[in-house]
Design a protein around this motif. Sequence first.
Motif, PDB file in Angstrom:
ATOM      1  N   SER A 218      -5.221  -4.208  -5.318  1.00  0.00           N
ATOM      2  CA  SER A 218      -5.156  -3.874  -3.902  1.00  0.00           C
ATOM      3  C   SER A 218      -3.788  -4.261  -3.358  1.00  0.00           C
ATOM      4  O   SER A 218      -3.024  -4.955  -4.023  1.00  0.00           O
ATOM      5  N   PRO A 219      -3.442  -3.827  -2.136  1.00  0.00           N
ATOM      6  CA  PRO A 219      -2.102  -4.107  -1.605  1.00  0.00           C
ATOM      7  C   PRO A 219      -1.709  -5.579  -1.681  1.00  0.00           C
ATOM      8  O   PRO A 219      -2.544  -6.469  -1.644  1.00  0.00           O
ATOM      9  N   THR A 220      -0.424  -5.801  -1.745  1.00  0.00           N
ATOM     10  CA  THR A 220       0.174  -7.068  -2.151  1.00  0.00           C
ATOM     11  C   THR A 220      -0.432  -8.316  -1.546  1.00  0.00           C
ATOM     12  O   THR A 220      -0.765  -9.250  -2.254  1.00  0.00           O
ATOM     13  N   GLY A 221      -0.560  -8.379  -0.223  1.00  0.00           N
ATOM     14  CA  GLY A 221      -1.003  -9.613   0.419  1.00  0.00           C
ATOM     15  C   GLY A 221      -2.308 -10.131  -0.139  1.00  0.00           C
ATOM     16  O   GLY A 221      -2.425 -11.295  -0.528  1.00  0.00           O
ATOM     17  N   SER A 222      -3.301  -9.276  -0.216  1.00  0.00           N
ATOM     18  CA  SER A 222      -4.609  -9.681  -0.728  1.00  0.00           C
ATOM     19  C   SER A 222      -4.528 -10.092  -2.186  1.00  0.00           C
ATOM     20  O   SER A 222      -5.123 -11.081  -2.601  1.00  0.00           O
ATOM     21  N   THR A 223      -3.782  -9.324  -2.974  1.00  0.00           N
ATOM     22  CA  THR A 223      -3.693  -9.620  -4.397  1.00  0.00           C
ATOM     23  C   THR A 223      -3.029 -10.967  -4.648  1.00  0.00           C
ATOM     24  O   THR A 223      -3.477 -11.755  -5.475  1.00  0.00           O
ATOM     25  N   LEU A 224      -1.950 -11.236  -3.926  1.00  0.00           N
ATOM     26  CA  LEU A 224      -1.238 -12.490  -4.141  1.00  0.00           C
ATOM     27  C   LEU A 224      -2.107 -13.679  -3.763  1.00  0.00           C
ATOM     28  O   LEU A 224      -2.108 -14.706  -4.443  1.00  0.00           O
ATOM     29  N   ARG A 225      -2.851 -13.561  -2.665  1.00  0.00           N
ATOM     30  CA  ARG A 225      -3.758 -14.654  -2.295  1.00  0.00           C
ATOM     31  C   ARG A 225      -4.816 -14.842  -3.383  1.00  0.00           C
ATOM     32  O   ARG A 225      -5.191 -15.968  -3.712  1.00  0.00           O
ATOM     33  N   LEU A 226      -5.276 -13.733  -3.942  1.00  0.00           N
ATOM     34  CA  LEU A 226      -6.279 -13.794  -5.001  1.00  0.00           C
ATOM     35  C   LEU A 226      -5.738 -14.496  -6.241  1.00  0.00           C
ATOM     36  O   LEU A 226      -6.375 -15.384  -6.799  1.00  0.00           O
ATOM     37  N   LEU A 227      -4.537 -14.125  -6.666  1.00  0.00           N
ATOM     38  CA  LEU A 227      -3.971 -14.685  -7.883  1.00  0.00           C
ATOM     39  C   LEU A 227      -3.574 -16.148  -7.709  1.00  0.00           C
ATOM     40  O   LEU A 227      -3.477 -16.890  -8.688  1.00  0.00           O
ATOM     41  N   ALA A 228      -3.337 -16.561  -6.469  1.00  0.00           N
ATOM     42  CA  ALA A 228      -2.973 -17.952  -6.213  1.00  0.00           C
ATOM     43  C   ALA A 228      -4.200 -18.847  -6.089  1.00  0.00           C
ATOM     44  O   ALA A 228      -4.070 -20.061  -5.980  1.00  0.00           O
TER      45      ALA A 228
ATOM     46  N   VAL B  15       5.323  -2.678  -8.162  1.00  0.00           N
ATOM     47  CA  VAL B  15       5.752  -1.310  -7.915  1.00  0.00           C
ATOM     48  C   VAL B  15       6.317  -1.245  -6.499  1.00  0.00           C
ATOM     49  O   VAL B  15       5.733  -1.805  -5.565  1.00  0.00           O
ATOM     50  N   LEU B  16       7.456  -0.575  -6.339  1.00  0.00           N
ATOM     51  CA  LEU B  16       8.038  -0.441  -5.010  1.00  0.00           C
ATOM     52  C   LEU B  16       8.708   0.912  -4.876  1.00  0.00           C
ATOM     53  O   LEU B  16       8.981   1.600  -5.870  1.00  0.00           O
ATOM     54  N   ASN B  17       8.944   1.309  -3.654  1.00  0.00           N
ATOM     55  CA  ASN B  17       9.686   2.523  -3.335  1.00  0.00           C
ATOM     56  C   ASN B  17      11.087   2.142  -2.865  1.00  0.00           C
ATOM     57  O   ASN B  17      11.302   1.007  -2.411  1.00  0.00           O
ATOM     58  N   PRO B  18      12.046   3.058  -2.936  1.00  0.00           N
ATOM     59  CA  PRO B  18      13.420   2.729  -2.531  1.00  0.00           C
ATOM     60  C   PRO B  18      13.612   2.795  -1.016  1.00  0.00           C
ATOM     61  O   PRO B  18      14.465   3.537  -0.510  1.00  0.00           O
TER      62      PRO B  18
ATOM     63  N   LEU C  34       3.599 -17.629 -11.733  1.00  0.00           N
ATOM     64  CA  LEU C  34       3.191 -16.373 -12.352  1.00  0.00           C
ATOM     65  C   LEU C  34       4.386 -15.423 -12.304  1.00  0.00           C
ATOM     66  O   LEU C  34       4.495 -14.573 -11.422  1.00  0.00           O
ATOM     67  N   PRO C  35       5.323 -15.561 -13.242  1.00  0.00           N
ATOM     68  CA  PRO C  35       6.547 -14.769 -13.187  1.00  0.00           C
ATOM     69  C   PRO C  35       6.295 -13.275 -13.373  1.00  0.00           C
ATOM     70  O   PRO C  35       5.427 -12.876 -14.153  1.00  0.00           O
ATOM     71  N   VAL C  36       7.053 -12.474 -12.647  1.00  0.00           N
ATOM     72  CA  VAL C  36       6.939 -11.023 -12.726  1.00  0.00           C
ATOM     73  C   VAL C  36       7.789 -10.521 -13.893  1.00  0.00           C
ATOM     74  O   VAL C  36       8.984 -10.824 -13.983  1.00  0.00           O
ATOM     75  N   ARG C  37       7.169  -9.737 -14.779  1.00  0.00           N
ATOM     76  CA  ARG C  37       7.869  -9.240 -15.965  1.00  0.00           C
ATOM     77  C   ARG C  37       8.829  -8.107 -15.637  1.00  0.00           C
ATOM     78  O   ARG C  37       9.819  -7.913 -16.345  1.00  0.00           O
ATOM     79  N   GLY C  38       8.510  -7.331 -14.607  1.00  0.00           N
ATOM     80  CA  GLY C  38       9.397  -6.219 -14.300  1.00  0.00           C
ATOM     81  C   GLY C  38       9.025  -5.499 -13.022  1.00  0.00           C
ATOM     82  O   GLY C  38       7.946  -5.692 -12.453  1.00  0.00           O
ATOM     83  N   LEU C  39       9.959  -4.664 -12.551  1.00  0.00           N
ATOM     84  CA  LEU C  39       9.782  -3.867 -11.349  1.00  0.00           C
ATOM     85  C   LEU C  39       9.810  -2.388 -11.714  1.00  0.00           C
ATOM     86  O   LEU C  39      10.606  -1.951 -12.550  1.00  0.00           O
ATOM     87  N   VAL C  40       8.926  -1.626 -11.090  1.00  0.00           N
ATOM     88  CA  VAL C  40       8.903  -0.173 -11.262  1.00  0.00           C
ATOM     89  C   VAL C  40       9.270   0.445  -9.925  1.00  0.00           C
ATOM     90  O   VAL C  40       8.544   0.289  -8.942  1.00  0.00           O
TER      91      VAL C  40
ATOM     92  N   GLY D 177       0.801  -1.212   0.000  1.00  0.00           N
ATOM     93  CA  GLY D 177       0.000   0.000   0.000  1.00  0.00           C
ATOM     94  C   GLY D 177       0.836   1.265   0.000  1.00  0.00           C
ATOM     95  O   GLY D 177       1.839   1.355   0.708  1.00  0.00           O
ATOM     96  N   GLY D 178       0.445   2.228  -0.820  1.00  0.00           N
ATOM     97  CA  GLY D 178       1.078   3.537  -0.797  1.00  0.00           C
ATOM     98  C   GLY D 178       2.312   3.707  -1.661  1.00  0.00           C
ATOM     99  O   GLY D 178       2.951   4.760  -1.607  1.00  0.00           O
ATOM    100  N   VAL D 179       2.672   2.695  -2.479  1.00  0.00           N
ATOM    101  CA  VAL D 179       3.893   2.828  -3.276  1.00  0.00           C
ATOM    102  C   VAL D 179       3.653   3.548  -4.602  1.00  0.00           C
ATOM    103  O   VAL D 179       4.606   3.903  -5.299  1.00  0.00           O
ATOM    104  N   GLY D 180       2.393   3.738  -4.978  1.00  0.00           N
ATOM    105  CA  GLY D 180       2.094   4.452  -6.222  1.00  0.00           C
ATOM    106  C   GLY D 180       1.613   3.568  -7.346  1.00  0.00           C
ATOM    107  O   GLY D 180       1.817   3.876  -8.527  1.00  0.00           O
ATOM    108  N   LYS D 181       0.938   2.467  -7.002  1.00  0.00           N
ATOM    109  CA  LYS D 181       0.430   1.552  -8.040  1.00  0.00           C
ATOM    110  C   LYS D 181      -0.556   2.244  -8.977  1.00  0.00           C
ATOM    111  O   LYS D 181      -0.539   2.023 -10.181  1.00  0.00           O
ATOM    112  N   THR D 182      -1.434   3.077  -8.410  1.00  0.00           N
ATOM    113  CA  THR D 182      -2.438   3.743  -9.239  1.00  0.00           C
ATOM    114  C   THR D 182      -1.789   4.679 -10.242  1.00  0.00           C
ATOM    115  O   THR D 182      -2.170   4.714 -11.422  1.00  0.00           O
TER     116      THR D 182
END
Length: 324
Positions: A139-149, A218-221, A241-247, A11-16
């Motif tokens: 939505s923030p990572t935890g929920s999304t990953l459970r959803l996609l799995a 998407v992540l922040n430094p 479900l491999p990740v194509r890239g990081l922003v 949450g809050g990293v700027g996904k939108t």
Amino acid sequence: MATFTFFGGKGGVGKTTVSSAYALECVEAGLETLVVSTDPAHSTADVFDQEFSDEPQPVEGYDGLSAMEIDPEQEVQDHLMDLRRQLDSQLSAAMVNEVDIQLEMAHQTPGAYEAALFDRFVEVMRNADPYDRVVFDTSPTGSTLRLLALPELLERWIDRLMDKRRRSIDLFEKAAIGNQEPRRVMEGDPILARLQGRKERFEFAGEVLREDASFYLVLNPDELSIRETARSLETLSEAELPVRGLVVNRLTPEPEPHEEGRGATYLRDRVETERDRLAYIEREFDAPVVATIETRVAEVRGSILEDVAGELEISVGDDRPRPS
């Protein structure tokens, strides 16, 4: 058929911001594009300065771009009501109250949110024919990953439930004594039919996610965001479900060489720390860094959003799932 692009992260990293900017890149490339927000914060309306609903509608000022915002809480309630309607038609009146109590309890347990949102995801994917690209601002990572799995897990779960239901019906038929003929209830059994429908839904979702979807994080430094991203990469990899890239978003702008004072010193120190973290990300993570985006002072919308879109190094034409 449409292809699907997911942007996830804590949450809050700027996904939108990133998903909206990517959608602009898709439109610029001539792709009819839909942005789907599943984040409870619903910042999509702020980015485009326009209210959206849970049905696609055109984004003002951008031909070929549509957006919709899914309300997770409303999806849970709709999911509950749908189950009630279906079960009420199949159960005796004496059991309805008990079922209502059990459903209320079930929808307050972990996983209810994901189950309801999963159904909506599938509905969007099934009705994506008018679009070339569908971009999910998740939505923030935890929920999304459970959803996609969920698809593969739920396919196995449904198989077990269907097997138990068939064995139960088989025992019931063997025990039937009317006219010394077994009562044939396997065909047309409403519960088996519903389970089969669910299984087909999960199979469809699993196939789409494996063959027609791309995933970006998407992540922040900062250290917290980096640790969360490492866990997400591992989880998505385990789900095949491999990740194509990081922003990497919200990098600190470096001050001009002539600037002095405490503020300039602070910024230079921060920039150096972030460079070290960026080097760590590029060295340690399997997924490549496809964009680095500096933080903005003003809200990201309008021309600023278009500037951010220009900083994304994701080739829209090549952004298709890798063959398995």
